[in-house]
Design a protein around this motif. Structure first.
Motif, PDB file in Angstrom:
ATOM      1  N   PHE A 159      -5.432  -1.883 -14.009  1.00 19.14           N
ATOM      2  CA  PHE A 159      -4.728  -0.720 -13.641  1.00 19.14           C
ATOM      3  C   PHE A 159      -4.730  -0.505 -12.034  1.00 19.14           C
ATOM      4  CE2 PHE A 159      -6.037  -0.420 -17.796  1.00 19.14           C
ATOM      5  CZ  PHE A 159      -4.822   0.173 -18.661  1.00 19.14           C
TER       6      PHE A 159
ATOM      7  N   ASP B 207      -3.194   2.199  -8.833  1.00 18.71           N
ATOM      8  CA  ASP B 207      -2.609   3.188  -8.331  1.00 18.71           C
ATOM      9  C   ASP B 207      -1.063   3.304  -7.710  1.00 18.71           C
ATOM     10  OD1 ASP B 207      -5.044   5.110  -8.706  1.00 18.71           O
ATOM     11  OD2 ASP B 207      -5.961   3.456  -7.290  1.00 18.71           O
TER      12      ASP B 207
ATOM     13  N   THR C 109       0.776   3.620 -11.254  1.00 18.95           N
ATOM     14  CA  THR C 109       1.008   4.979 -11.318  1.00 18.95           C
ATOM     15  C   THR C 109       2.355   5.231 -10.649  1.00 18.95           C
ATOM     16  OG1 THR C 109      -1.086   5.965 -11.056  1.00 18.95           O
ATOM     17  CG2 THR C 109       0.449   7.424 -10.244  1.00 18.95           C
TER      18      THR C 109
ATOM     19  N   ARG D 253       7.713   7.749 -10.226  1.00 20.92           N
ATOM     20  CA  ARG D 253       6.941   6.593 -10.606  1.00 20.92           C
ATOM     21  C   ARG D 253       7.531   5.201 -10.131  1.00 20.92           C
ATOM     22  NH1 ARG D 253       3.974   6.737 -15.968  1.00 20.92           N
ATOM     23  NH2 ARG D 253       2.632   5.230 -14.753  1.00 20.92           N
TER      24      ARG D 253
ATOM     25  N   THR E 205      -2.250  10.023  -9.437  1.00 21.74           N
ATOM     26  CA  THR E 205      -3.069   9.245 -10.327  1.00 21.74           C
ATOM     27  C   THR E 205      -4.394   9.756 -10.906  1.00 21.74           C
ATOM     28  OG1 THR E 205      -3.727   6.810 -10.145  1.00 21.74           O
ATOM     29  CG2 THR E 205      -4.458   8.060  -8.436  1.00 21.74           C
TER      30      THR E 205
ATOM     31  N   ILE F 219      -8.926   5.440 -13.748  1.00 25.83           N
ATOM     32  CA  ILE F 219      -7.737   4.943 -13.581  1.00 25.83           C
ATOM     33  C   ILE F 219      -7.098   4.222 -14.869  1.00 25.83           C
ATOM     34  CG2 ILE F 219      -8.476   2.568 -13.116  1.00 25.83           C
ATOM     35  CD1 ILE F 219      -6.514   2.249 -11.002  1.00 25.83           C
TER      36      ILE F 219
ATOM     37  N   ILE G 132      -4.179   6.004 -16.510  1.00 32.07           N
ATOM     38  CA  ILE G 132      -2.554   5.793 -16.247  1.00 32.07           C
ATOM     39  C   ILE G 132      -1.707   5.516 -17.211  1.00 32.07           C
ATOM     40  CG2 ILE G 132      -0.777   4.144 -15.044  1.00 32.07           C
ATOM     41  CD1 ILE G 132      -3.154   3.528 -12.836  1.00 32.07           C
TER      42      ILE G 132
ATOM     43  N   LEU H 215      -0.073   8.894 -18.355  1.00 34.76           N
ATOM     44  CA  LEU H 215       1.226   9.628 -17.639  1.00 34.76           C
ATOM     45  C   LEU H 215       2.479   9.579 -18.065  1.00 34.76           C
ATOM     46  CD1 LEU H 215       0.087   8.407 -13.906  1.00 34.76           C
ATOM     47  CD2 LEU H 215      -0.456  10.847 -15.070  1.00 34.76           C
TER      48      LEU H 215
END
Length: 311
Positions: free
Chosen positions: A99, A101, A136, A228, A298, A302, A305, A308
């Motif tokens: 993942f 950011d 993110t 995003r 973020t 992590i 994510i 989100l």
């Protein structure tokens, strides 16, 4: 604050000569913070130049950043030494379970081909889809922006009558948008492309928002999913002499009707150095993206994510 980079990456020595601070891996390990993890899918043929341009801008932030350079597995670069790719780049298959950011996708010199005829198109759109669940905020540049707009939203690219080449004046459609904190009402951006996307087609899609345009260069920045995803048609990351090098390349190739870049050379004379009008905008653009759409959005864990939604 510095970007955490491998000690032997060529960009480090180039940037040190510009008095830009980068941090080696040993020093970064002593800082008790979680660095932002940024992946860069570098589709440019001369990868070392693109690396340097992007690191220059990412380093102008108070955040510690760890960068992974990603390469496609379905395409072999002919203009970058293999040992450089093997030392500094990771194949996508080795990061697909990770993942990030932030994620940056560069342009590529394939804009005259239909998207589906690009030999790495299937792998590329798989990476685009991956980014939506593993990143993110993603920053698509030039052809990368056109490709992502086409894949996600069906926005077509259109061939221009002649190459859009030079440095052009831009304005904002929403000066209050956080990406533009500190921007002047008018700012300048380099462009170098043969195709474009049309505002009237983008405006028909309620999921897309045009943030910046130019009377000469057209649509510049489009946003989706509340930040995003950003689609940036110009090259704010370009170094001062990049357009000059492209111009000389085309002249030396003997291409018909080669025009010098507009609004670029002092007194419009290619014997003179360029007037750099875009550096402050470029730094603000990348720092604001890192701050407002990566760092502040973020999760510390992590892997969350995937939880989100749109920002």
């Amino acid at each position: 604050m510095p970007v955490n980079l491998p000690d032997s990456l060529p960009a480090i020595e180039m940037l040190k000569k510009e008095h830009i601070f980068v941090m080696n891996e040993l020093r970064a390990a002593t800082q008790d913070i979680r660095p932002l993890k940024i992946a860069i899918l570098n589709l440019m043929p001369i990868k070392i130049n693109a690396e340097t341009d992007l690191v220059r801008l990412l380093s102008n932030s108070p955040l510690q950043i760890q960068i992974d350079f990603i390469q496609l597995e379905s395409h072999v670069s002919k203009n970058t030494p293999l040992n450089h790719l093997m030392e500094f780049y990771r194949p996508f298959s080795s990061v697909k379970d990770l993942f990030y950011d932030g994620f940056i996708v560069t342009g590529a010199p394939v804009e005259l081909l239909p998207f589906e005829q690009v030999n790495y198109w299937p792998e590329l759109i798989g990476i685009f889809d991956w980014a939506r669940t593993h990143v993110t905020s993603t920053f698509y540049i030039c052809w990368g922006a056109q490709a992502a707009l086409y894949h996600f939203y069906g926005i077509q690219k259109h061939l221009l009558e002649k190459k859009l080449f030079g440095v052009f004046k831009h304005t904002l459609t929403d000066a209050t948008f956080p990406l533009f904190r500190g921007f002047d009402e008018v700012f300048y951006v380099p462009h170098s492309r043969h195709t474009t996307v049309l505002a009237e087609e983008i405006e028909k899609n309620p999921s897309l928002k045009i943030l910046s345009e130019s009377d000469e260069a057209g649509v510049y920045i489009v946003c989706s999913r509340g930040g995003r995803e950003f689609f940036v048609t110009g090259h704010s990351e370009y170094a001062p002499l990049t357009l000059h090098a492209e111009y000389l390349r085309d002249v030396n190739r003997g291409l018909d009707s080669v025009e010098m870049p507009k609004n670029y050379y002092r007194d419009d004379n290619p014997e003179n150095p360029p007037i750099v009008q875009w550096r402050s905008h470029a730094n603000l653009l990348f720092v604001n993206w890192l701050n407002y759409f990566v760092y502040q959005q973020t999760p510390y864990n992590i892997r969350r994510i995937q939880e989100l939604g749109d920002l």
